[in-house]
Design a protein around this motif. Sequence first.
Motif, PDB file in Angstrom:
ATOM      1  N   UNK A 212      -1.235 -14.895   5.004  1.00 33.68           N
ATOM      2  CA  UNK A 212      -0.643 -15.464   3.812  1.00 33.68           C
ATOM      3  C   UNK A 212      -0.894 -14.741   2.509  1.00 33.68           C
ATOM      4  N   UNK A 213      -1.211 -13.444   2.570  1.00 36.27           N
ATOM      5  CA  UNK A 213      -1.437 -12.676   1.342  1.00 36.27           C
ATOM      6  C   UNK A 213      -0.191 -11.862   1.008  1.00 36.27           C
ATOM      7  N   UNK A 214       0.371 -12.110  -0.168  1.00 42.32           N
ATOM      8  CA  UNK A 214       1.548 -11.344  -0.576  1.00 42.32           C
ATOM      9  C   UNK A 214       1.157  -9.950  -1.052  1.00 42.32           C
ATOM     10  N   UNK A 215       0.004  -9.834  -1.664  1.00 37.88           N
ATOM     11  CA  UNK A 215      -0.470  -8.542  -2.122  1.00 37.88           C
ATOM     12  C   UNK A 215      -1.555  -7.994  -1.217  1.00 37.88           C
ATOM     13  N   UNK A 216      -1.338  -6.797  -0.671  1.00 34.43           N
ATOM     14  CA  UNK A 216      -2.339  -6.112   0.158  1.00 34.43           C
ATOM     15  C   UNK A 216      -2.349  -4.651  -0.273  1.00 34.43           C
ATOM     16  N   UNK A 217      -3.462  -4.210  -0.841  1.00 28.72           N
ATOM     17  CA  UNK A 217      -3.620  -2.819  -1.251  1.00 28.72           C
ATOM     18  C   UNK A 217      -4.894  -2.280  -0.620  1.00 28.72           C
ATOM     19  N   UNK A 218      -4.794  -1.116  -0.001  1.00 25.00           N
ATOM     20  CA  UNK A 218      -5.962  -0.565   0.671  1.00 25.00           C
ATOM     21  C   UNK A 218      -5.959   0.935   0.683  1.00 25.00           C
ATOM     22  N   UNK A 219      -6.763   1.537   1.557  1.00 26.83           N
ATOM     23  CA  UNK A 219      -6.887   2.992   1.612  1.00 26.83           C
ATOM     24  C   UNK A 219      -5.528   3.694   1.641  1.00 26.83           C
ATOM     25  N   UNK A 220      -5.400   4.679   0.766  1.00 24.83           N
ATOM     26  CA  UNK A 220      -4.134   5.387   0.618  1.00 24.83           C
ATOM     27  C   UNK A 220      -3.404   4.978  -0.639  1.00 24.83           C
ATOM     28  N   UNK A 222      -3.556   4.380  -4.613  1.00 24.02           N
ATOM     29  CA  UNK A 222      -4.438   4.923  -5.659  1.00 24.02           C
ATOM     30  C   UNK A 222      -5.520   3.944  -6.106  1.00 24.02           C
ATOM     31  N   UNK A 223      -6.755   4.418  -6.095  1.00 22.38           N
ATOM     32  CA  UNK A 223      -7.882   3.623  -6.555  1.00 22.38           C
ATOM     33  C   UNK A 223      -8.398   2.601  -5.559  1.00 22.38           C
ATOM     34  N   UNK A 224      -7.917   2.653  -4.308  1.00 19.13           N
ATOM     35  CA  UNK A 224      -8.297   1.634  -3.328  1.00 19.13           C
ATOM     36  C   UNK A 224      -8.864   2.227  -2.042  1.00 19.13           C
ATOM     37  N   UNK A 225      -9.389   3.418  -2.111  1.00 16.87           N
ATOM     38  CA  UNK A 225      -9.975   4.008  -0.909  1.00 16.87           C
ATOM     39  C   UNK A 225     -11.345   3.443  -0.578  1.00 16.87           C
ATOM     40  N   UNK A 226     -11.932   2.677  -1.493  1.00 18.66           N
ATOM     41  CA  UNK A 226     -13.258   2.105  -1.241  1.00 18.66           C
ATOM     42  C   UNK A 226     -13.233   0.589  -1.095  1.00 18.66           C
ATOM     43  N   UNK A 227     -12.048  -0.003  -1.061  1.00 16.59           N
ATOM     44  CA  UNK A 227     -11.951  -1.443  -0.848  1.00 16.59           C
ATOM     45  C   UNK A 227     -10.529  -1.823  -0.440  1.00 16.59           C
ATOM     46  N   UNK A 228     -10.401  -3.019   0.102  1.00 18.62           N
ATOM     47  CA  UNK A 228      -9.093  -3.599   0.397  1.00 18.62           C
ATOM     48  C   UNK A 228      -8.898  -4.782  -0.534  1.00 18.62           C
ATOM     49  N   UNK A 229      -7.789  -4.763  -1.246  1.00 16.14           N
ATOM     50  CA  UNK A 229      -7.482  -5.796  -2.229  1.00 16.14           C
ATOM     51  C   UNK A 229      -6.426  -6.744  -1.665  1.00 16.14           C
ATOM     52  N   UNK A 230      -6.678  -8.049  -1.813  1.00 23.27           N
ATOM     53  CA  UNK A 230      -5.730  -9.081  -1.362  1.00 23.27           C
ATOM     54  C   UNK A 230      -5.441 -10.009  -2.530  1.00 23.27           C
ATOM     55  N   UNK A 231      -4.177 -10.448  -2.639  1.00 18.80           N
ATOM     56  CA  UNK A 231      -3.863 -11.393  -3.708  1.00 18.80           C
ATOM     57  C   UNK A 231      -2.642 -12.236  -3.365  1.00 18.80           C
TER      58      UNK A 231
END
Length: 245
Positions: A212-220, A222-231
């Motif tokens: 159920x996460x619309x936002x998923x940003x991760x490795x690859x 920009x700026x997200x190679x050290x974490x996975x962002x969910x929103x």
Amino acid sequence: MRRRLVRTFLALVMFAAAALTGTIATAGTAQADSCYTWGRTLNRGDSGSDVKQLQIRVAGYPGYGNVLAIDGEFGPATEAAVKRFQRAYGLSADGIAGSQTYNKIYALQEADCSPAHFDFSELNRCNSTWSGGAVSAATARENAKRTMWKLEAMRHALGDAPIRVTSGFRSYACNNAVGGSPSSRHLYGDAADLGSGSHSLCTLARQARYHGFRGILGPGFPGHNDHTHLDHRSSRYWSASSCGI
């Protein structure tokens, strides 16, 4: 760990007392809970605040790419999410929220309505008041609670190994201090950054697509190679090219 042991002990005491008095829950009832107690069996066609509370707890089971609306209306999407929740915990998957479903939820939630394996403190390392963001403190805290229930579903799907949250709600001051985007979802309390640990960042990014996460940003990205962002942004945006997303 300690609060989970205490909770388990109390649940066993309550069950034993119910057995002695002949008041063990039937299909439409369940034990009382210090966070929230449902007073009726819910199924398709029902509506109300109790449906909304149920939806928050099963919102991590919408199916691949979907997001469950928290609207208080028990429609086909809610029924499907309840079934997935039930299957995930070995319950009879009938899509009806009765005692078996409620008692599982009660076992998972704490008195402050956070799920068993995540705390409000994990989702807010900025300030204790939840103030100073893009929404009211109450809304930011509620958004964090909904995020935690989705993370609880994701954690269970990944074998119940811990998920490490490195960032959650941020006030504008906290967001500026870490160089966050001026439009960051962290300002709304509905974002979580996850660090590697029991799972790789790519495993987390891939699994999040089911919860159920619309936002998923991760490795690859920009700026997200050290974490996975969910929103929970308004429309889907997934980008983690190193993970095939």
